[in-house]
Scaffold this active site. Structure first.
Site, PDB file in Angstrom:
ATOM      1  N   GLU A   1       0.843  -1.199   0.000  1.00 47.59           N
ATOM      2  CA  GLU A   1       0.000   0.000   0.000  1.00 47.59           C
ATOM      3  C   GLU A   1       0.882   1.254   0.000  1.00 47.59           C
ATOM      4  OE1 GLU A   1      -2.018  -1.024   3.533  1.00 47.59           O
ATOM      5  OE2 GLU A   1      -3.094  -2.649   2.546  1.00 47.59           O
TER       6      GLU A   1
ATOM      7  N   ASP B   1       0.443  -5.031  12.826  1.00 46.22           N
ATOM      8  CA  ASP B   1      -0.910  -5.235  13.355  1.00 46.22           C
ATOM      9  C   ASP B   1      -1.870  -5.694  12.249  1.00 46.22           C
ATOM     10  OD1 ASP B   1      -0.584  -3.164  16.010  1.00 46.22           O
ATOM     11  OD2 ASP B   1       0.587  -2.679  14.226  1.00 46.22           O
ATOM     12  N   PHE B   2      -1.599  -5.268  11.015  1.00 49.19           N
ATOM     13  CA  PHE B   2      -2.504  -5.580   9.912  1.00 49.19           C
ATOM     14  C   PHE B   2      -2.428  -7.054   9.498  1.00 49.19           C
ATOM     15  CE2 PHE B   2      -2.056  -0.921   8.197  1.00 49.19           C
ATOM     16  CZ  PHE B   2      -2.555  -0.448   9.400  1.00 49.19           C
TER      17      PHE B   2
ATOM     18  N   HIS C   1      -1.830   0.002  15.937  1.00 48.64           N
ATOM     19  CA  HIS C   1      -0.711   0.400  15.069  1.00 48.64           C
ATOM     20  C   HIS C   1       0.608   0.401  15.827  1.00 48.64           C
ATOM     21  CE1 HIS C   1      -4.008   1.910  12.575  1.00 48.64           C
ATOM     22  NE2 HIS C   1      -3.167   2.138  11.586  1.00 48.64           N
TER      23      HIS C   1
ATOM     24  N   PHE D   1       1.793  -1.901   8.820  1.00 51.30           N
ATOM     25  CA  PHE D   1       1.987  -2.113  10.261  1.00 51.30           C
ATOM     26  C   PHE D   1       1.730  -3.589  10.548  1.00 51.30           C
ATOM     27  CE2 PHE D   1       0.790   2.316   9.738  1.00 51.30           C
ATOM     28  CZ  PHE D   1       1.772   2.971  10.477  1.00 51.30           C
TER      29      PHE D   1
ATOM     30  N   GLU E   1      -4.540  -6.382   2.321  1.00 54.09           N
ATOM     31  CA  GLU E   1      -3.306  -7.027   2.800  1.00 54.09           C
ATOM     32  C   GLU E   1      -3.278  -8.524   2.492  1.00 54.09           C
ATOM     33  OE1 GLU E   1      -5.021  -4.875   4.769  1.00 54.09           O
ATOM     34  OE2 GLU E   1      -3.616  -3.236   5.155  1.00 54.09           O
TER      35      GLU E   1
END
Lengths: 321, 340
Positions: B30, B98-99, B142, B96, B73
């Site tokens: 991204e 977290d994603f 994040h 990140f 993702e």
């Protein structure tokens, strides 16, 4: 249209898939095999109709019901059978089993135990052939159930946005495991999902080799010419359960018998090919005998082959050289 | 010749070198171009990723090899896996870590297992760059340091540099590794600066680095906590205690020998990790000391980690969440009180 020689080859593949799967069904029920087996009986015309257009520079990703795709893409039968027996001589040295058969040299980038996961991988292979300009295409085989997964939607969007040479073969066999497709999505033709991604789509009779061959041919041709991806929905039916040992119960005998009696892809091909003057019934019976012998030989060879050594559990995790 | 570069600039330099040297290296993720490449509109380069690590690549290598993806993702990571298995060498950016919550399957069940499942015949040279860690007031979704999760997946390697020079050398080694590598970039270090050698060099994965020598206690860190450990070492030195500081750099493969050699020298070890305390690297280092360094131990191994909570937003809370110099010094003093 196909030549007489090609017609014999098509029948040989249809018969090989059918006999291979039926043999596995018998052996599994006799307690000779371990693990999960998801058999492809009834859907043979899809794999053969699509892969008849492919060569070794083209890639295929598959799903949990992958034996038919592997055979149609040219994966070695003996290697597959040995893999299913968990033998060292298996195509994946006995480490993958039924749901992970792959042969990258043949462009078969893997059956898959996760529904929908092969779809973005085929798009990745399409990216490779696009960046490297090999002229190849990449095909993803998956079922109706996979079209409800995020991986399907994300992958189609990316493939269409990047106009990659990918072809999505949706085998709609009416059931996602035990759940009827209409319980899982609100439309009859799942091919309409392509419209969300401004993608070309087609619907084929997945029980008829000739119809699959024509529609998949159009999609593959478009991909090869750089006109972008397509989604081809093949309406099909699996004659056996979701897996060997499936108690069924979710469909009627009438429904099953109707498909088996009137739509079976092998007799359907035979009748049409004879009518078209492509093959003779005698030639097909000779192929039946050859295929039976080849599968028996593969079973014998797999049974005789050694198991991996226990210490092999530790190898092949990382590339070490 | 070394120059002073930021962490981000060092990463950017490594990507330029890798793409220049090998046409198979592609970048996807991204905003990696961030809309760059639209020369007709005068937009040749834009974001280059949220921290600018991929800036300038699209202008040099073109849109075929530097691809902005949709916010998908799971989709683009799966695409990267397929591309890696078929001959490209993709560097995919999960903005990140977290994603990974919406993208785990390509890593967990696909990239990591392909070589094994396929009997040793697949190569999946995928590098997944991702941002980790707290300290930027980015809150719960994040800021996590989830590398403990990727370390637990056989088939993956996981790397976390703490300096710009290491970031460059480790990224080049990761991209050229034929295995899938999770490359963790620590958020709070992105603007930090350091000397970075020019040219093409690699730091082998699986080699830790002793960044400060001392004989009284071993402080083990990774990413940001290497710097926290160094601050603690300064504070300890004022009390006359000399700390050996080990930067793990690579979490799998783990350089056990360097950790154990330091422990043998000091007899005490504190591991500092900004991840949560259970089932993580800190616990693993503790287990290593007990299993293979038991005879060296003069005091219990101490873990200085984040607490078992999400990462809070409020600066007061986030600062409390992070391992600090004070917490490390307190842990060392606790060890010193141990009668051997």
């Amino acid at each position: 249209m196909i030549s007489r020689e090609e017609a014999l080859d098509v029948y040989q593949q249809l018969r090989t898939i059918r006999s291979f799967e039926e043999k596995l069904d018998t052996m599994m029920k006799a307690g000779k095999m371990a693990g999960f087996l998801h058999l492809y009986v009834g859907q043979e015309a899809v794999a053969v109709g699509v892969c008849s257009h492919l060569n070794d520079r083209d890639y295929v990703s598959s799903n949990h019901r992958g034996h038919g795709h592997c055979i149609a893409k040219g994966v070695d039968l003996k290697g597959m059978m040995a893999e299913l027996f968990g033998k060292k001589t298996g195509i994946c040295k006995g480490k993958g089993g039924s749901m992970h058969i792959a042969d990258l040299d043949r462009g078969m980038i893997g059956a898959n135990g996760i529904v929908g996961a092969g779809i973005p991988q085929a798009v990745g292979a399409a990216l490779t052939v696009s960046v490297k300009k090999t002229g190849g295409v990449a095909v993803a085989f998956f079922g109706d159930g996979a079209t409800n997964q995020g991986q399907f939607h994300e992958a189609l969007n990316i493939a269409a946005t990047w106009k990659l040479p990918a072809v999505f073969i949706l085998e709609n066999n009416g059931y996602g495991e035990a759940t009827p497709a209409e319980f899982a999505a609100p439309m009859t033709d799942l091919a309409v999902r392509a419209k969300s991604y401004a993608m070309h789509s087609l619907v084929a009779d997945g029980m008829d080799f000739f119809d699959v061959f024509e529609k998949a041919g159009e999609a593959i041709d478009r991909a090869r010419k750089g006109e972008g991806p397509s989604l081809v929905e093949c309406k099909t039916y699996r004659f056996l359960g979701h897996f060997v040992g499936d108690p069924i119960g979710y469909r009627t005998d009438e429904e099953l018998n109707d498909w088996k009696t009137n739509r079976d892809p092998l007799p359907t091909f035979e009748t049409k090919a004879i009518e078209m003057g492509l093959v003779s019934a005698d030639a097909l019976r000779r192929i039946d005998a050859e295929v039976t012998a080849e599968i028996e030989a593969a079973v014998a060879s797999a049974e005789e082959a050694p198991f991996p050594s226990p210490e092999d559990v530790l190898t092949d995790v990382y590339v070490t050289e | 010749m070394a120059r002073t570069l930021s962490f981000t600039a060092a990463l950017n330099e490594a990507l330029h070198i890798a793409m220049e040297a090998d046409d198979d290296v592609i970048i996807i993720g991204e905003d990696v171009a961030g809309g760059g490449g639209r020369k007709d509109q005068g937009i040749e380069d834009a974001w280059g990723g949220p921290f600018g690590a991929t800036r300038g690549l699209i202008g040099k290598f073109g849109p075929e090899r530097v691809r902005d993806t949709p916010i998908s993702e799971m989709g683009f990571l799966g695409v990267a896996v397929g591309a890696a298995a078929t001959g490209l060498r993709p560097v995919a950016e999960i903005m990140f870590i977290d994603f990974l919550g919406v993208a785990l399957d390509p890593l967990l069940n696909q990239a990591s297992k392909m070589r094994y499942m396929f009997g040793g015949k697949a190569r999946v040279p995928l590098t997944m760059r991702t941002n980790v860690g707290a300290g930027n007031r980015a809150s719960c979704q994040h800021s996590q340091a989830l590398y403990g999760m990727t370390v637990a997946i056989p088939g993956l390697k996981t790397v976390i540099p703490s300096t710009p020079a290491d970031a460059k050398g480790l990224l080049l080694a990761s991209i050229r590794d034929d295995n899938p590598v999770v490359f963790c970039e620590t958020k709070s270090l992105m603007n930090s600066e350091g000397e970075v050698p020019e040219g093409d060099y690699e730091i082998p994965l699986g080699t830790a680095s002793v960044v400060r020598e001392g004989g009284d206690v071993t402080l083990v860190g990774m990413g940001r906590t290497v710097h926290t450990a160094l601050e603690a070492a300064d504070a300890l030195a004022e009390d006359g205690l000399q700390a050996d500081v080990v930067d793990l750099r690579s979490l799998y493969p783990l350089d056990e020998a360097t950790v154990l050699a330091s422990l043998e020298k000091t007899g005490r070890l504190v591991v500092v990790d900004e991840a949560t305390p259970y089932c993580g690297i800190a616990s693993e280092i503790g287990a290593l000391c007990i299993d293979k360094g038991f005879d060296f131990l003069n005091a219990p191994v101490k873990k200085v980690t984040a607490p078992h909570t999400p990462v809070p937003f409020s600066p007061v809370l986030e600062d409390e969440y992070m391992p600090s110099q004070e917490k490390i010094v307190a842990a060392v003093h606790e060890q010193l009180g141990w009668n051997t």
